[in-house]
Design a protein around this motif. Structure first.
Motif, PDB file in Angstrom:
ATOM      1  N   GLN A   1       0.871  -1.172   0.000  1.00 48.79           N
ATOM      2  CA  GLN A   1       0.000   0.000   0.000  1.00 48.79           C
ATOM      3  C   GLN A   1       0.911   1.227   0.000  1.00 48.79           C
ATOM      4  N   ALA A   2       0.425   2.352  -0.521  1.00 48.53           N
ATOM      5  CA  ALA A   2       1.276   3.543  -0.618  1.00 48.53           C
ATOM      6  C   ALA A   2       0.588   4.797  -0.096  1.00 48.53           C
ATOM      7  N   SER A   3      -0.708   4.707   0.198  1.00 50.53           N
ATOM      8  CA  SER A   3      -1.448   5.850   0.761  1.00 50.53           C
ATOM      9  C   SER A   3      -2.813   5.344   1.227  1.00 50.53           C
ATOM     10  N   PHE A   4      -3.354   6.001   2.291  1.00 48.22           N
ATOM     11  CA  PHE A   4      -4.724   5.700   2.723  1.00 48.22           C
ATOM     12  C   PHE A   4      -5.715   6.536   1.905  1.00 48.22           C
ATOM     13  N   VAL A   5      -5.443   7.864   1.826  1.00 44.54           N
ATOM     14  CA  VAL A   5      -6.341   8.779   1.116  1.00 44.54           C
ATOM     15  C   VAL A   5      -5.527   9.612   0.135  1.00 44.54           C
ATOM     16  N   PRO A   6      -5.699   9.420  -1.163  1.00 43.42           N
ATOM     17  CA  PRO A   6      -6.523   8.373  -1.781  1.00 43.42           C
ATOM     18  C   PRO A   6      -5.880   7.009  -1.555  1.00 43.42           C
ATOM     19  N   PRO A   7      -6.658   5.929  -1.635  1.00 41.98           N
ATOM     20  CA  PRO A   7      -6.059   4.608  -1.451  1.00 41.98           C
ATOM     21  C   PRO A   7      -5.172   4.249  -2.644  1.00 41.98           C
ATOM     22  N   LEU A   8      -3.873   4.169  -2.380  1.00 43.16           N
ATOM     23  CA  LEU A   8      -2.916   3.850  -3.448  1.00 43.16           C
ATOM     24  C   LEU A   8      -2.176   2.555  -3.132  1.00 43.16           C
ATOM     25  N   VAL A   9      -1.859   1.821  -4.171  1.00 37.25           N
ATOM     26  CA  VAL A   9      -0.976   0.665  -4.039  1.00 37.25           C
ATOM     27  C   VAL A   9       0.171   0.842  -5.032  1.00 37.25           C
TER      28      VAL A   9
ATOM     29  N   VAL B   1      -6.807   2.651  -5.934  1.00 38.65           N
ATOM     30  CA  VAL B   1      -7.821   1.602  -5.811  1.00 38.65           C
ATOM     31  C   VAL B   1      -9.183   2.254  -6.051  1.00 38.65           C
ATOM     32  N   VAL B   2      -9.874   1.816  -7.112  1.00 37.22           N
ATOM     33  CA  VAL B   2     -11.155   2.435  -7.460  1.00 37.22           C
ATOM     34  C   VAL B   2     -12.337   1.492  -7.210  1.00 37.22           C
ATOM     35  N   GLU B   3     -12.042   0.228  -6.945  1.00 39.16           N
ATOM     36  CA  GLU B   3     -13.098  -0.744  -6.655  1.00 39.16           C
ATOM     37  C   GLU B   3     -12.466  -1.894  -5.883  1.00 39.16           C
TER      38      GLU B   3
END
Lengths: 168, 168
Positions: free
Chosen positions: A39-47, A137-139
């Motif tokens: 994972q690379a961020s909570f907001v926005p959710p990034l991987v 992550v969009v879905e």
């Protein structure tokens, strides 16, 4: 730098296993087992996912700018091994595994995956033999909710065998 | 997107634990427990680490462009918890732990770390509440060679407790 020390230390990083899927603009699908994921961020959710630059997956994702990360279930070692080699599509199967299309992203969702995330690439770091695709992550969907800790429900790289590593 | 599905799926990613250390231009040191780490290339050897944008570590690394990733040994849960809070330096100790300087990178190497890598930042992806620093491994050292698999020698996030997660 001591090459052995570098290798040993980098192999201390534990990994889970995922089948990364994508579809090119010409409709050709790709699916490959990968483990370099964080994972690379909570907001926005990034991987962030590391993909070998000379792989089919890389060519497809570089073009489509989207992918699906299918979690490989604990115990499903066979799925991990299936997608170490180039996957062929046959009807509703890819690499021998049933799939359905993603809800938002145009890529295969493996029937056997206990969960998956659908992702859109926002950045690509191209500095070595792998590209690090950073994606939002969009879905997301969970087919099999974990009974205990979530990270116990995934197949770990170390589950594949004492000598199996991808890193170092 | 279903927020719970997103959280559960992202929590399926397994992680090891590391103390990330760095030194600012003014000599101030920083040390923090992190878990968002993956290798990103074999040649050159690259790693990617996610660092909270509003943290002290972030400010220091953004300036120094180098850091050391100290592996936390299996069983050393106390070290992981020590560096969840801001670390104070007292003589040859940081956060209560003995340290020595890195060989190539100006940052503390924890005496208790079984292994560490010294890294120079080559890219920083700033897209969310964490920055993904992509860095080349320029030095590595193993103090305690693993007796079995390398990834069994590191403290895993899940070792800290059933409810401890950083991700989702």
């Amino acid at each position: 730098m001591d090459a052995d020390a570098k290798k040993t230390t980098l192999r201390m990083i534990p990994y889970g296993l995922y089948v990364l899927t994508a579809v090119g603009k010409d409709g050709r699908m790709t699916a490959a087992t990968i483990n370099w994921v964080t994972q690379a961020s909570f907001v926005p959710p990034l991987v962030a996912v590391g993909v070998k630059t000379d792989s089919h997956s890389h060519a497809v994702i570089d073009e489509s700018r989207e992918f699906i990360l299918n979690v490989i279930a604990k115990g499903d070692n066979a799925v991990a091994f299936s997608f170490f080699k180039p996957a062929t599509v046959d009807g509703d199967r890819i690499g021998g595994e049933l799939f359905a299309p993603g809800a938002v992203v145009k890529a295969p969702v493996l029937e056997k995956a206990p969960a998956h995330v659908e992702c859109r690439v926002v950045d690509a770091v191209k500095r070595g033999d792998h590209t690090l695709f950073v994606a939002e992550v969009v879905e997301a969907s969970v087919k099999t909710p974990p009974s205990g800790r979530a990270d116990e429900a995934i197949c770990w790289l170390k589950d594949l065998g004492d000598k199996v590593y991808y890193g170092g």
